[in-house]
Design a protein around this motif. Structure first.
Motif, mmCIF file in Angstrom:
data_model
loop_
_atom_site.group_PDB
_atom_site.id
_atom_site.type_symbol
_atom_site.label_atom_id
_atom_site.label_comp_id
_atom_site.label_asym_id
_atom_site.label_seq_id
_atom_site.Cartn_x
_atom_site.Cartn_y
_atom_site.Cartn_z
ATOM 1 N N UNK A 15 0.825 -1.212 0.000
ATOM 2 C CA UNK A 15 0.000 0.000 0.000
ATOM 3 C C UNK A 15 0.859 1.261 0.000
ATOM 4 N N UNK A 16 1.963 1.226 0.728
ATOM 5 C CA UNK A 16 2.814 2.409 0.855
ATOM 6 C C UNK A 16 3.616 2.695 -0.406
ATOM 7 N N UNK A 17 3.938 1.674 -1.178
ATOM 8 C CA UNK A 17 4.830 1.857 -2.326
ATOM 9 C C UNK A 17 4.115 1.906 -3.671
ATOM 10 N N UNK A 18 2.798 1.768 -3.682
ATOM 11 C CA UNK A 18 2.040 1.847 -4.930
ATOM 12 C C UNK A 18 1.083 3.030 -4.879
ATOM 13 N N UNK A 19 0.926 3.665 -6.009
ATOM 14 C CA UNK A 19 0.026 4.804 -6.120
ATOM 15 C C UNK A 19 -1.415 4.350 -5.914
ATOM 16 N N UNK A 20 -2.152 5.090 -5.075
ATOM 17 C CA UNK A 20 -3.586 4.837 -4.923
ATOM 18 C C UNK A 20 -4.306 5.670 -5.980
ATOM 19 N N UNK A 21 -5.033 4.998 -6.847
ATOM 20 C CA UNK A 21 -5.820 5.666 -7.877
ATOM 21 C C UNK A 21 -7.261 5.708 -7.389
ATOM 22 N N UNK A 22 -7.786 6.913 -7.174
ATOM 23 C CA UNK A 22 -9.176 7.074 -6.742
ATOM 24 C C UNK A 22 -10.014 7.269 -7.997
#
Length: 120
Positions: A15-22
């Motif tokens: 979770x910390x190293x991947x971009x969160x796409x909303x």
């Protein structure tokens, strides 16, 4: 590191190293069911894959922290579709969790809190 701690550590690292796409911001309608409104930001982790072939689902809670604290996971099971998924809960409070579980009220859910973080 025990296997439980290792699981949570590696999932938090993902979770910390991947971009969160909303792709479904808070207040937006569901693409196929416009009467269903997203109560919190919902999206996926870029560069990941889940059982449906898309990115790993993410609910972004009201804490919305810069460090993307993984507060737990929500497992969902839809008996009609015969589909099971996990959704990462990032920066979620207990109130956020209730809102998310209510959003998924049509399916069975199991919340698993991250034992590595303090609850709010």
């Amino acid at each position: 590191m025990t296997s439980d701690k290792s699981f949570w550590h590696e999932l938090a690292e993902l979770a910390a190293t991947n971009l969160i796409v909303i792709d479904r911001p808070k207040g937006s309608p569901h693409p196929r069911y416009p009467e269903v409104i997203y109560p919190l930001d919902y999206g996926y982790l870029e560069g990941t894959t889940s059982a449906d072939g898309r990115g790993t689902d993410v609910w972004l809670g009201s804490l919305n922290t810069i460090d993307k604290t993984l507060t737990g996971i929500l497992c969902t099971f839809d008996r009609l579709k015969r589909d099971a998924e996990i959704k990462l809960l990032i920066g979620c409070t207990e109130e956020d969790l209730k809102i998310i579980q209510d959003f998924h009220k049509e399916v069975r859910t199991l919340y698993i809190p991250n034992p590595m973080v303090a609850t709010t």
